[in-house]
Design a protein around this motif. Structure first.
Motif, PDB file in Angstrom:
ATOM      1  N   LYS A  22       0.942  -1.227  -0.045  1.00  0.00           N
ATOM      2  CA  LYS A  22      -0.135  -0.095   0.189  1.00  0.00           C
ATOM      3  C   LYS A  22       0.903   1.213  -0.201  1.00  0.00           C
ATOM      4  O   LYS A  22       2.083   1.117   0.258  1.00  0.00           O
ATOM      5  N   ASP A  24       1.718   3.652   1.760  1.00  0.00           N
ATOM      6  CA  ASP A  24       2.624   4.213   2.992  1.00  0.00           C
ATOM      7  C   ASP A  24       3.720   3.361   3.151  1.00  0.00           C
ATOM      8  O   ASP A  24       4.166   3.022   4.226  1.00  0.00           O
ATOM      9  N   ASP A  25       4.599   2.967   2.121  1.00  0.00           N
ATOM     10  CA  ASP A  25       5.843   2.644   2.142  1.00  0.00           C
ATOM     11  C   ASP A  25       6.747   3.423   1.705  1.00  0.00           C
ATOM     12  O   ASP A  25       7.318   3.544   0.744  1.00  0.00           O
ATOM     13  N   PRO A  26       7.211   4.415   2.622  1.00  0.00           N
ATOM     14  CA  PRO A  26       7.910   5.662   2.154  1.00  0.00           C
ATOM     15  C   PRO A  26       9.210   5.357   1.748  1.00  0.00           C
ATOM     16  O   PRO A  26       9.983   4.775   2.713  1.00  0.00           O
ATOM     17  N   GLU A  27       9.466   5.545   0.311  1.00  0.00           N
ATOM     18  CA  GLU A  27      11.084   5.491   0.308  1.00  0.00           C
ATOM     19  C   GLU A  27      11.891   6.680   0.787  1.00  0.00           C
ATOM     20  O   GLU A  27      13.055   6.352   1.455  1.00  0.00           O
ATOM     21  N   THR A  28      11.405   7.887   0.951  1.00  0.00           N
ATOM     22  CA  THR A  28      11.976   8.719   1.981  1.00  0.00           C
ATOM     23  C   THR A  28      11.790   8.708   3.055  1.00  0.00           C
ATOM     24  O   THR A  28      10.645   8.431   3.543  1.00  0.00           O
ATOM     25  N   PRO A  29      12.338   9.042   4.186  1.00  0.00           N
ATOM     26  CA  PRO A  29      12.197   9.194   5.607  1.00  0.00           C
ATOM     27  C   PRO A  29      10.918  10.163   5.918  1.00  0.00           C
ATOM     28  O   PRO A  29      10.867  10.967   5.088  1.00  0.00           O
ATOM     29  N   PRO A  30       9.803   9.724   6.681  1.00  0.00           N
ATOM     30  CA  PRO A  30       8.771  10.542   6.843  1.00  0.00           C
ATOM     31  C   PRO A  30       9.366  11.813   7.378  1.00  0.00           C
ATOM     32  O   PRO A  30      10.403  12.086   8.006  1.00  0.00           O
ATOM     33  N   THR A  31       8.646  13.158   6.881  1.00  0.00           N
ATOM     34  CA  THR A  31       9.031  14.361   7.241  1.00  0.00           C
ATOM     35  C   THR A  31       7.911  14.972   8.225  1.00  0.00           C
ATOM     36  O   THR A  31       6.650  14.770   7.720  1.00  0.00           O
ATOM     37  N   PRO A  32       8.237  15.523   9.262  1.00  0.00           N
ATOM     38  CA  PRO A  32       7.378  16.296  10.197  1.00  0.00           C
ATOM     39  C   PRO A  32       6.797  17.184   9.320  1.00  0.00           C
ATOM     40  O   PRO A  32       7.175  18.081   8.480  1.00  0.00           O
ATOM     41  N   THR A  33       5.255  17.426   9.780  1.00  0.00           N
ATOM     42  CA  THR A  33       4.450  18.367   8.901  1.00  0.00           C
ATOM     43  C   THR A  33       4.453  19.706   9.915  1.00  0.00           C
ATOM     44  O   THR A  33       5.311  19.881  10.984  1.00  0.00           O
TER      45      THR A  33
END
Lengths: 184, 769
Positions: A22, A24-33
């Protein structure tokens, strides 16, 4: 038969991997909003309706909100003895550009909000002068000072959705500032 | 003893392989425990006439070859102290047979004791009895496991409940959901495990540090949840279960459907769904405003099981939406003080099913695939992959001031955690008396937030490798294991609006040894020493801000290292015709125990001044005793008592630790009557008694611990047959006397009383279509 077995197992396996892939398999690290909505600044402005005493402004400012750095400004309320002042309160978010005036939103939801004043030591009495139609709000108030004295005035903003009855005990506190107050 | 132990066996499959004559027949099979369908290793199988004897392997399998045709008496000695299973067979061909054994103690289901010596462990595995399970049906997982001695719950109101084992909770308790480590935002005390208890028929608990087999975090213990084993039988069948409670007018409905196909006898499937809805809860004197709950859960399970290999697929989704008692939502310390000083909450509600703000909305999804490959009798391989997605949304009572933001209806914050895990396990028998398992595991995790900051985003990779061997001697069983884990954590955080990336690495060896000894027919002694560790959780490292609801500023420390536990435990299991006793004593030394230390001065904010708590590491010890005793007074009456004591001490500061369960004792009496084999009546009364927690430091908490209390609970269960289906019916009452009380382990004790009398009505109907 063999084929069927294979199909069953294949289907089970495939469904796992399909659901595993699905979005939400982020290639890039999650970034804070972005930061949440803040009230960074409280401002109370005292004006003398008779124009005798100079206008006085007391400010509390904590640009990065709760925690983090300490507040940068926390003024003392200084008023002249035996005088009458009209006080007007402003809540601002100065962490964004342009500055967001939260007072407007509080006014819109006036029926859910109440500003409370708790005086100790200082010779001053405070009367709210505005109304949501049923109960007072407190964004506007009338301050009558007596003889010279020192003390504290705690100004708080209560959030009372659906339960406002003019009483300060109810609801949760959005703002609470204990101003050193000098009548001099 | 013989008289009281009735051992039944069932023959399910009787498969002739090929027709063969002469002395070259094979008799093979597997010994299985009827109760939980698990294989029974180390059981002894004898063929009397041929004077042959063999011990089953780690998966309960046995094989005799070179048998001549003829009639034989087969004896299965599965446990010391239990009557052997004996049966006759005539062999004309090769035979594979499953031998089912069942432990019954004087025909009373609730007093069976698990003889875990056969499950390759010197650890004590505890399971709630049928009556205890029935009492907890329709409630939370916490309510279910707290029926076992040594377990309490940490509550946030009545809808959020987390298990506390030996005084520890959250990241120190590992939950294995169907073999997969449950990964939610478990660091938060108001974050309950995302588990639908209706799905799991098998709940077991291992207390004490035991990281070797299960990985880090198992500092206080492990809770294992398994659905019932799939049955390979064609047709469609299932079970309907419903519970109704008077308090909150709560109803739960759960249905299981399962089946198989004639053409593919090795395939079985199951689908399950639960719906639960509850309204405003009531204390004896007032309603607790905004305590409604709604839950919709479902799962799918399918397995193909060939003799040599098998593959299983499992999917489950847990969704809950629950209101947080509005009297607990406080803006600052003044509000908190007002709430403390009020004899009842300032805001009182009336009954409604509506869920208002503040509220939590949580979704948890699990997908799992397991394959096993039986290399030969002595070696078996497992591979498991799991993916979990946990989304937690918390809505404040206060909507944003800005109308356009408020109109979006966004949560105050949202946390989204995705975890992939892969495990490879090799079960083996290297020597005649020695069995074991070895494995590697890998986990990848990513967390991201939206809205208000509480913990930063992170990526985490964890890898582990372990080996565990069990040596079985005549009366002893000795176990030893070792494990190594490494965790890499990469954190993304904005500091002064600049995105920073911090990297952490934690690694640790852990080990365990244990010995279990059978003495005569009545005693089992167990002695264990185990270590476990956990890397610090994200909030311990990086939280920085106001913890709403706790009215405190919590500050993490980037330099916190792992927490390491050294646990020694001794247990005695005693069972005779009249007595069943289990007693455990433990001592848990924890180095680098992470805890929140109050620090001065308070921080000044626009909301007033807040106390500040900082995460620090100290050395702590937890020790205590758990006890459960059953005594058969008369033929139909059993008196019983469960109790536990925990003592926890902060050695670094020389003070008591806060939030430790108070001493607990629960005596009770059970009446059981069996009209016929399938028509059984049970009546049980118990009185949980909880002492006041007086081991607290002065001024260490906002409000001193509440007084002790005594409750009365009762239940009547009745099972009977309708069209050959065993229907279970039960009527129960919690807090019968409508006692007004507060519990030390409920965070809402500051604001409100516990819920009052609650009458429950429960029904379980199996069906065959």
């Amino acid at each position: 038969m063999k084929k069927f077995k294979f199909l069953v197992v294949f289907a089970m396996g495939a469904s796992v991997f399909l659901s595993a892939c699905k979005k939400d398999d982020p290639e890039t690290p999650p970034t804070p909003t972005n930061e949440e909505e803040l009230i960074t600044t409280f401002k109370i402005t005292f004006t003398d309706p008779n124009g005798v005493n100079p206008t006085y402004e007391a400010v509390f400012r904590d640009i990065d909100g709760t925690g983090g750095n300490q507040p940068t400004v926390f003024d003392t309320i200084r008023l002249k003895p035996n005088s009458t002042y009209n006080a007007s309160i402003q809540f601002l978010n100065e962490s964004v550009n342009p500055t967001d005036t939260i007072t407007n939103e509080i006014l819109e939801e006036a029926g859910d909000h109440l500003v409370c004043f708790n005086i100790s030591g200082a010779n001053v009495s405070v009367q709210r002068t505005d109304s949501d139609g049923v109960f007072e709000i407190g964004l506007l108030s009338n301050w009558i000072t007596g003889n010279a004295s020192n003390g504290n005035v705690t100004i708080s903003l209560k959030h009372q959705p659906g339960i406002k009855n003019g009483n300060c005990d109810l609801g949760d506190t959005d703002i609470e500032l204990n101003f050193v107050t000098k009548i001099e | 003893m013989k008289k009281y132990l009735l051992i039944a066996f069932l023959l399910i499959s009787f498969i002739p392989f090929t027709q063969e004559r002469g002395c070259n027949l094979i008799f093979a099979g597997q010994v299985i425990d009827q109760h939980d369908s698990t294989a029974v290793p180390f059981a002894k199988i004898q063929i009397k006439e041929a004077n042959l004897s063999i011990t089953t392997d780690s998966i309960g399998q046995f094989k005799f070859s070179g048998l001549c045709a003829g009639e034989y008496t087969i004896v299965c000695l599965h446990h010391i102290g239990c009557e052997p299973v004996k049966f006759k067979r005539t062999f004309n061909s090769n035979v594979f047979e499953k031998v089912y054994i069942e432990f019954h103690f004087d025909e009373l289901e609730e007093v069976q004791v698990e003889f875990t010596v056969f499950k390759m462990s010197t650890l004590t595995v505890e399971k709630p009895s049928e009556l205890e399970k029935s009492f907890a049906t329709g409630k939370t997982l916490g309510d279910l496991v707290k029926q076992l001695p040594g377990v309490s719950t940490l509550n946030t109101g009545s809808n959020i409940s987390k298990p506390i084992i030996h005084g520890m909770h959250s990241n120190r308790v590992l939950i294995l959901n169907n073999g997969i480590r449950q990964e939610g935002q478990q660091w938060g005390s108001e974050h309950a495990p995302e588990i639908d208890p209706f799905l799991y028929s098998e709940v077991s608990l291992i207390k004490g540090a035991n990281a070797v087999r299960y990985g880090s975090d198992a500092i206080a213990g492990v809770i294992m949840l398994e659905p019932a084993k799939l049955i390979y039988k064609p047709g469609l069948r299932g079970q309907f279960q419903s519970t109704l409670f008077s308090n909150g007018r709560q109803g739960s409905f759960s249905t299981i459907l399962e089946g198989g196909f004639k053409k593919i006898s090795n395939f079985s499937w199951r689908a399950q769904g639960t719906f639960k809805q509850g309204g405003t809860l009531q204390t004896p004197t007032y309603y607790l405003k905004n305590t409604s709950i709604r839950e919709v859960n479902y799962s799918l399970n399918a397995k193909y099981d060939a003799k040599k290999w098998g593959t299983e697929f499992f999917y489950s989704k847990f969704n809950t939406d629950l209101g947080i008692f509005s009297g607990s939502h406080i803006g600052n310390l003044t509000d908190l003080n007002n709430a403390f000083n009020a004899s009842q909450p300032l805001e009182l509600g009336s009954f409604t099913y509506a869920i208002d703000k503040p509220r939590q909305e949580i979704n948890h999804e699990l997908v799992k695939l397991v394959s096993n490959f039986n290399v030969n009798v002595k070696n078996r391989l497992y591979f498991q992959y799991g993916r979990q997605q946990n989304v937690r949304k918390e809505f404040d009572r206060h909507t944003p001031y800005n109308d356009s933001i408020a109109a979006l209806g966004l949560p105050a914050f949202q946390l989204s955690l995705v975890t992939h895990s892969a495990d490879l396990k090799w079960e083996h028998q290297l020597f005649k008396n020695m069995k074991g398992e070895a494995g590697i595991s890998y986990q990848n995790q990513g967390n991201s937030y939206q809205g208000r900051f509480f913990v930063p985003n992170f990526k985490k990779n964890t890898a582990g490798i372990y080996l565990l061997e069990v040596l079985k001697l005549k009366n002893y069983e000795i176990e030893a294991g070792i494990r190594f884990d490494r965790t890499d954590l990469s954190v993304f955080i904005y500091e002064s609006k600049i995105l920073k990336n911090y990297k952490h690495q934690f690694q640790q060896f852990s080990g365990s040894t244990g010995v279990s000894r059978n003495i005569g027919h009545h005693w089992i002694l167990k002695l264990n020493f185990g270590t476990a560790w956990r890397p610090p959780s994200i909030n311990e490292l990086y939280s920085n801000g106001l913890h709403h609801g706790a009215a405190a500023i919590e500050i993490g420390d980037k330099n916190i290292k792992q927490e390491v536990a050294y646990n020694s435990q001794a247990g005695i299991n005693f069972k005779t015709k009249k007595w069943t006793i289990q007693a455990d004593a433990y001592h848990n030394q924890i180095n680098g125990f992470v805890y929140l230390r109050p620090t001065l001065p308070p921080v000044l904010t626009i909301k007033g001044a807040f106390p500040v708590f900082k995460y620090e590491q100290i050395d702590a010890r937890f020790s205590g005793v758990d006890l459960s005793v059953y005594y058969k007074l008369l033929k139909k009456f059993t008196v019983h008592a469960k109790g536990s004591i925990v003592r926890a001490y902060n050695q670094t500061q020389g003070s008591f630790l806060v939030g430790i369960p108070a001493d607990k004792l629960e005596p009770g009496i059970t009446f059981s009557h069996q009209f016929t084999k399938n028509r059984i009546l049970n009546i049980q009364f118990s009185t949980p008694m909880v002492r006041m927690q007086d081991r607290v430091e002065v001024n260490s908490d906002y409000v001193s611990p509440p007084a002790g209390y005594l409750l009365v609970n009762g239940q009547v269960t009745y099972s009977f047959l309708i069209k050959n289906q065993k229907v279970d019916f039960s009527l129960e009452v919690s807090n019968l006397t409508n006692q007004v009380y507060r519990d030390y382990l409920n965070r809402f004790r500051y604001f409100s009383d516990e819920v009052g009398r609650n009458i429950g009505f429960k029904l379980k109907i199996p069906f065959n279509i």
